[in-house]
Write a protein that holds these residues in place. Structure first.
Motif, PDB file in Angstrom:
ATOM      1  N   ALA A  41       6.241  59.425  13.457  1.00 12.89           N
ATOM      2  CA  ALA A  41       5.090  59.263  12.564  1.00 12.89           C
ATOM      3  C   ALA A  41       3.802  59.762  13.203  1.00 12.89           C
ATOM      4  CB  ALA A  41       4.945  57.798  12.163  1.00 12.89           C
ATOM      5  N   CYS A  42       3.875  60.263  14.432  1.00 10.28           N
ATOM      6  CA  CYS A  42       2.679  60.766  15.118  1.00 10.28           C
ATOM      7  C   CYS A  42       2.568  62.282  15.024  1.00 10.28           C
ATOM      8  CB  CYS A  42       2.697  60.363  16.589  1.00 10.28           C
ATOM      9  SG  CYS A  42       2.716  58.587  16.823  1.00 10.28           S
ATOM     10  N   VAL A  43       3.562  62.934  14.420  1.00 10.18           N
ATOM     11  CA  VAL A  43       3.507  64.402  14.316  1.00 10.18           C
ATOM     12  C   VAL A  43       3.875  64.832  12.908  1.00 10.18           C
ATOM     13  CG1 VAL A  43       3.987  65.036  16.716  1.00 10.18           C
ATOM     14  CG2 VAL A  43       5.869  64.532  15.169  1.00 10.18           C
ATOM     15  N   SER A  44       3.413  66.023  12.510  1.00 12.99           N
ATOM     16  CA  SER A  44       3.751  66.554  11.194  1.00 12.99           C
ATOM     17  C   SER A  44       4.980  67.445  11.314  1.00 12.99           C
ATOM     18  CB  SER A  44       2.576  67.357  10.647  1.00 12.99           C
ATOM     19  OG  SER A  44       2.376  68.492  11.459  1.00 12.99           O
ATOM     20  N   VAL A  45       5.568  67.790  10.154  1.00 15.03           N
ATOM     21  CA  VAL A  45       6.696  68.733  10.152  1.00 15.03           C
ATOM     22  C   VAL A  45       6.248  70.051  10.797  1.00 15.03           C
ATOM     23  CG1 VAL A  45       8.139  70.142   8.639  1.00 15.03           C
ATOM     24  CG2 VAL A  45       7.901  67.713   8.197  1.00 15.03           C
ATOM     25  N   GLY A  46       4.993  70.447  10.513  1.00 12.22           N
ATOM     26  CA  GLY A  46       4.454  71.684  11.117  1.00 12.22           C
ATOM     27  C   GLY A  46       4.507  71.634  12.635  1.00 12.22           C
ATOM     28  N   ASP A  47       4.091  70.479  13.195  1.00 13.75           N
ATOM     29  CA  ASP A  47       4.146  70.315  14.660  1.00 13.75           C
ATOM     30  C   ASP A  47       5.587  70.438  15.152  1.00 13.75           C
ATOM     31  OD1 ASP A  47       1.448  69.752  14.671  1.00 13.75           O
ATOM     32  OD2 ASP A  47       1.745  67.569  14.595  1.00 13.75           O
ATOM     33  N   MET A  48       6.497  69.821  14.364  1.00 10.20           N
ATOM     34  CA  MET A  48       7.899  69.819  14.802  1.00 10.20           C
ATOM     35  C   MET A  48       8.492  71.223  14.728  1.00 10.20           C
ATOM     36  SD  MET A  48       9.646  66.268  13.681  1.00 10.20           S
ATOM     37  CE  MET A  48       8.732  65.590  12.327  1.00 10.20           C
ATOM     38  N   LEU A  49       8.078  72.000  13.688  1.00 11.71           N
ATOM     39  CA  LEU A  49       8.581  73.370  13.577  1.00 11.71           C
ATOM     40  C   LEU A  49       8.120  74.202  14.776  1.00 11.71           C
ATOM     41  CD1 LEU A  49       8.130  74.087   9.762  1.00 11.71           C
ATOM     42  CD2 LEU A  49      10.269  73.838  11.021  1.00 11.71           C
ATOM     43  N   LYS A  50       6.849  73.933  15.176  1.00 13.08           N
ATOM     44  CA  LYS A  50       6.307  74.651  16.342  1.00 13.08           C
ATOM     45  C   LYS A  50       7.168  74.332  17.569  1.00 13.08           C
ATOM     46  CE  LYS A  50       1.987  75.264  18.808  1.00 13.08           C
ATOM     47  NZ  LYS A  50       1.363  74.195  19.561  1.00 13.08           N
ATOM     48  N   LYS A  51       7.438  73.037  17.705  1.00 15.69           N
ATOM     49  CA  LYS A  51       8.271  72.589  18.828  1.00 15.69           C
ATOM     50  C   LYS A  51       9.659  73.241  18.737  1.00 15.69           C
ATOM     51  CE  LYS A  51       8.666  69.270  22.110  1.00 15.69           C
ATOM     52  NZ  LYS A  51       7.811  69.225  23.267  1.00 15.69           N
ATOM     53  N   GLY A  52      10.161  73.334  17.470  1.00 11.12           N
ATOM     54  CA  GLY A  52      11.472  73.934  17.243  1.00 11.12           C
ATOM     55  C   GLY A  52      11.494  75.388  17.692  1.00 11.12           C
ATOM     56  N   ALA A  95       9.910  59.185   8.205  1.00 11.66           N
ATOM     57  CA  ALA A  95       8.669  59.850   7.775  1.00 11.66           C
ATOM     58  C   ALA A  95       7.964  60.493   8.966  1.00 11.66           C
ATOM     59  CB  ALA A  95       7.742  58.830   7.127  1.00 11.66           C
ATOM     60  N   ASP A  96       7.452  61.695   8.756  1.00 11.76           N
ATOM     61  CA  ASP A  96       6.582  62.298   9.768  1.00 11.76           C
ATOM     62  C   ASP A  96       5.139  61.880   9.453  1.00 11.76           C
ATOM     63  OD1 ASP A  96       5.894  63.922   7.611  1.00 11.76           O
ATOM     64  OD2 ASP A  96       5.699  65.708   8.837  1.00 11.76           O
ATOM     65  N   LYS A  97       4.207  62.319  10.269  1.00 13.26           N
ATOM     66  CA  LYS A  97       2.805  61.882  10.145  1.00 13.26           C
ATOM     67  C   LYS A  97       2.234  62.150   8.749  1.00 13.26           C
ATOM     68  CE  LYS A  97      -0.364  64.567  11.910  1.00 13.26           C
ATOM     69  NZ  LYS A  97      -1.061  64.989  10.666  1.00 13.26           N
ATOM     70  N   ASP A  98       2.509  63.357   8.209  1.00 12.45           N
ATOM     71  CA  ASP A  98       1.890  63.728   6.933  1.00 12.45           C
ATOM     72  C   ASP A  98       2.532  62.994   5.750  1.00 12.45           C
ATOM     73  OD1 ASP A  98       0.189  65.330   8.323  1.00 12.45           O
ATOM     74  OD2 ASP A  98       1.221  67.206   7.885  1.00 12.45           O
ATOM     75  N   GLU A  99       3.849  62.855   5.813  1.00 11.93           N
ATOM     76  CA  GLU A  99       4.545  62.136   4.733  1.00 11.93           C
ATOM     77  C   GLU A  99       4.091  60.672   4.705  1.00 11.93           C
ATOM     78  OE1 GLU A  99       8.789  62.261   5.201  1.00 11.93           O
ATOM     79  OE2 GLU A  99       9.113  61.169   3.336  1.00 11.93           O
ATOM     80  N   LEU A 100       4.019  60.089   5.898  1.00 15.39           N
ATOM     81  CA  LEU A 100       3.564  58.702   6.004  1.00 15.39           C
ATOM     82  C   LEU A 100       2.119  58.580   5.528  1.00 15.39           C
ATOM     83  CD1 LEU A 100       4.250  55.825   7.091  1.00 15.39           C
ATOM     84  CD2 LEU A 100       3.142  56.524   9.213  1.00 15.39           C
ATOM     85  N   GLY A 101       1.292  59.568   5.895  1.00 14.17           N
ATOM     86  CA  GLY A 101      -0.122  59.561   5.495  1.00 14.17           C
ATOM     87  C   GLY A 101      -0.256  59.600   3.981  1.00 14.17           C
ATOM     88  N   ARG A 102       0.470  60.537   3.348  1.00 16.62           N
ATOM     89  CA  ARG A 102       0.387  60.657   1.878  1.00 16.62           C
ATOM     90  C   ARG A 102       0.834  59.368   1.196  1.00 16.62           C
ATOM     91  NH1 ARG A 102       1.573  66.103   2.970  1.00 16.62           N
ATOM     92  NH2 ARG A 102       3.795  65.706   3.186  1.00 16.62           N
ATOM     93  N   ALA A 103       1.943  58.779   1.700  1.00 16.12           N
ATOM     94  CA  ALA A 103       2.453  57.548   1.093  1.00 16.12           C
ATOM     95  C   ALA A 103       1.459  56.402   1.289  1.00 16.12           C
ATOM     96  CB  ALA A 103       3.803  57.198   1.717  1.00 16.12           C
ATOM     97  N   THR A 104       0.847  56.360   2.461  1.00 18.26           N
ATOM     98  CA  THR A 104      -0.100  55.262   2.743  1.00 18.26           C
ATOM     99  C   THR A 104      -1.356  55.404   1.897  1.00 18.26           C
ATOM    100  OG1 THR A 104       0.760  55.161   4.992  1.00 18.26           O
ATOM    101  CG2 THR A 104      -1.329  54.044   4.584  1.00 18.26           C
TER     102      THR A 104
END
Ligand code: FAD
Length: 157
Positions: free
Chosen positions: A13-24, A48-57
């Motif tokens: 929940a501290c990173v976005s999918v974008g961050d994870m793709l970069k890591k990937g 949930a990643d950071k952005d998904e959690l953010g939108r839901a919250t």
């Protein structure tokens, strides 16, 4: 792929999918150099990643604010404030929670009425938008966005 907070706790929940793709992509580079990847994810129901959690919250927070009583009791006012304080202590994205605690100190929740609380929530969200370089939301539209639907009827059933 495991993401960790600064103090070592696992935290997707501290990173976005974008961050994870970069890591990937970085991992793919390593793979090319002969270091095998262990990722075999095929599930859609992932944490949930950071952005998904953010939108839901934000969905919950804005909805809560636009359905907040027009004339809240003292107990409701206290509970609304306590909810925001608890969120700032327990929100899973640690650096988001830290900034939220700072924001709440700078402008504590305004909970005297629905209008006040929903506008305060909108300003709080705009602080995060600003920090992230995103456009600011027009707070006069908060009831259209989160309760009544757009005036052009595009959200009508
Ligand atoms: C309390 C909290 C703190 C956060 N702190 C951080 C942080 O420090 N760093 C970080 O990277 N991410 C943070 N996030 C996540 C971030 O705010 C976004 O949720 C995430 O980046 C996804 O953004 P998004 O562009 O999809 O839309 P979101 O910003 O999630 O917005 C969802 C929808 O809300 C509406 N909206 C936008 N602004 C407003 C507003 N001001 N008032 C009313 N409605 C609005 C729009 O229709 C938008 O599509 C935080 C989330 C929360 C709940």
């Amino acid at each position: 792929m495991e993401i960790r907070t600064e103090d070592g706790r696992p935290c997707r929940a501290c990173v976005s999918v974008g961050d994870m793709l970069k890591k990937g992509r970085e991992m793919a580079e390593k793979f090319k150099k002969g270091e095998p990847s262990t990722s075999t994810t095929t599930h859609k129901d992932c944490p949930a990643d950071k952005d998904e959690l953010g939108r839901a919250t934000w969905k919950l927070l804005h909805s809560m604010s636009v359905y907040y009583p027009d004339q809240p009791s003292e107990e409701q006012k206290q509970k609304a404030t306590a909810f925001m304080t608890s969120l700032s202590e327990l929100y899973p994205c640690d650096f988001c929670a830290k900034d939220l605690r700072k924001d709440l100190k700078e402008e504590p929740p305004k909970v005297q009425s629905r209008q006040e609380f929903s506008q305060w929530m909108c300003r709080l969200h705009n602080k995060v938008n600003e920090k992230m370089g995103k456009p600011l939301f027009d707070c006069s539209k908060v009831f259209e966005r989160w309760r009544d639907g757009w005036k052009d009827g595009s959200c009508d059933y």
